[in-house]
Design an enzyme around this catalytic site. Structure first.
Site, short mmCIF file in Angstrom:
data_model
loop_
_atom_site.label_atom_id
_atom_site.label_comp_id
_atom_site.label_asym_id
_atom_site.label_seq_id
_atom_site.Cartn_x
_atom_site.Cartn_y
_atom_site.Cartn_z
CG ASP A 1 14.16 -24.13 115.16
OD1 ASP A 1 13.95 -25.24 114.66
OD2 ASP A 1 14.03 -23.88 116.37
CG ASP B 1 14.46 -28.28 122.42
OD1 ASP B 1 13.97 -28.35 121.27
OD2 ASP B 1 14.61 -29.27 123.15
CD1 TRP B 2 12.24 -31.32 124.85
CD2 TRP B 2 10.93 -31.04 126.64
NE1 TRP B 2 11.11 -32.08 124.67
CE2 TRP B 2 10.29 -31.92 125.75
CE3 TRP B 2 10.29 -30.69 127.82
CZ2 TRP B 2 9.04 -32.48 126.02
CZ3 TRP B 2 9.05 -31.25 128.10
CH2 TRP B 2 8.44 -32.13 127.21
CG HIS C 1 16.30 -26.34 117.52
ND1 HIS C 1 15.05 -25.88 117.91
CD2 HIS C 1 16.68 -27.25 118.47
CE1 HIS C 1 14.68 -26.50 119.03
NE2 HIS C 1 15.66 -27.32 119.39
CD1 TRP D 1 12.16 -33.32 117.72
CD2 TRP D 1 13.88 -33.71 116.35
NE1 TRP D 1 13.24 -33.68 118.49
CE2 TRP D 1 14.30 -33.92 117.68
CE3 TRP D 1 14.79 -33.90 115.31
CZ2 TRP D 1 15.61 -34.31 117.98
CZ3 TRP D 1 16.10 -34.28 115.61
CH2 TRP D 1 16.48 -34.48 116.94
#
Length: 295
Positions: A245, A118-119, A274, A159
């Site tokens: 995901d 993710d980030w 995810h 999202w």
């Protein structure tokens, strides 16, 4: 700078998370990180995403330690035990990137395996190109490069819209939906850093920082990173994909694999979503098979 700091008692007795908190000052802010294992060992630098924090790596940390790594897992500012500026404008791509780089330099981390999702990947994948001598491995999961010259997928746009209309996001409920295998106490632990809506500025901000045009913050860095990974990366790589995901799943990861030079076929986890780190052990086991002995 107005800043909030989550009370320590919020973190007492979290299941599966008996790690010692450590802190460093970066400018006027205090950053939290975990630092487990021998200081002379190769480093697994574990970077989380939104709305999680270092708790996300609790199942992978013991496996990485057992394999001979030193594990460093920071909380981005606005997350976990790290300080949480109240002003949304504080949170920029460069702000987060520079804070992680400052931590790497402060701890003088070397022989680093970037472990990201993710980030953690959006930010983390832009770092090795400017710290080439420090990184030699990559373990990448359900993430992307925000280059600003590729359309964002429908899953991400949905999202971002959800996040923007949920300023007081129910993180416990979100984690229960996204990772049904979580026990109630584990899902609640993800929400521990956020006593109320005031503490969630960093959480709210992240989706709107994803570069969605060529001149967006972080886009040029991410394009340069794309060139680095495709042309200059000479380390080992391993990819794990949570196949359920809807945001950063198989199509996005297939594109990312094409960017990473000599990246082998991914470990596909058919029941993972995810937050693929919840699969824990199997990811580390298969990555180590691919990498070979840790030295």
């Amino acid at each position: 700078m107005q800043t909030l700091r989550t009370p320590d008692e919020r973190f007492a007795g979290l299941p599966g998370f008996a790690f010692v908190p450590r802190y460093t000052e970066i400018g006027p802010l205090r950053m939290h990180y975990l630092d487990e294992g021998m200081k002379t060992a190769p480093v697994a630098l574990c970077l989380h995403g939104q709305p999680t924090w270092a708790y996300l790596y609790r199942k992978m940390i013991p496996m990485l330690l057992g394999a001979g790594f030193r594990v460093v897992a920071p909380d981005f500012f606005g997350f976990g035990r790290s300080d949480k500026p109240v002003d949304e404008d504080i949170y920029t791509f460069d702000f987060h990137r520079s804070s992680v780089m400052s931590l790497i330099e402060a701890l003088d981390l070397r022989r680093v395996m970037l472990v990201c999702q993710d980030w953690g990947g959006l930010i983390g994948l832009t770092i090795p190109m400017d710290m080439v001598s420090r990184f030699d491995r990559l373990l990448v999961m359900n993430t992307m490069l925000g280059t600003g010259d590729m359309p964002l997928g429908d899953g991400f746009l949905a999202w971002r819209a959800f996040s923007n209309r949920s300023p007081d996001m129910d993180i416990t409920a979100l984690m229960q939906r996204a990772a049904p295998s979580l026990a109630d106490q584990e899902a609640a632990a993800y929400a521990a850093p956020y006593p109320d809506v005031r503490y969630k500025t960093g959480v709210r901000r992240f989706p709107n920082l994803v570069p969605d045009r060529p001149d967006a913050g972080g886009a040029a860095l991410s394009r340069r990173a794309r060139d680095f990974w495709s042309q200059h990366w000479s380390g080992q790589s391993f990819m794990a994909v949570g196949m359920k995901d809807p945001v950063l799943g198989p199509p996005v990861m297939s594109q990312l694999r094409q960017v990473i030079r000599n990246c082998p076929p991914p470990l596909e986890l058919p029941d993972a979503g995810h937050f693929v780190q919840e699969a824990g052990e199997i990811i580390v086991v298969e990555a180590l098979k691919s990498f070979g002995p840790v030295r």
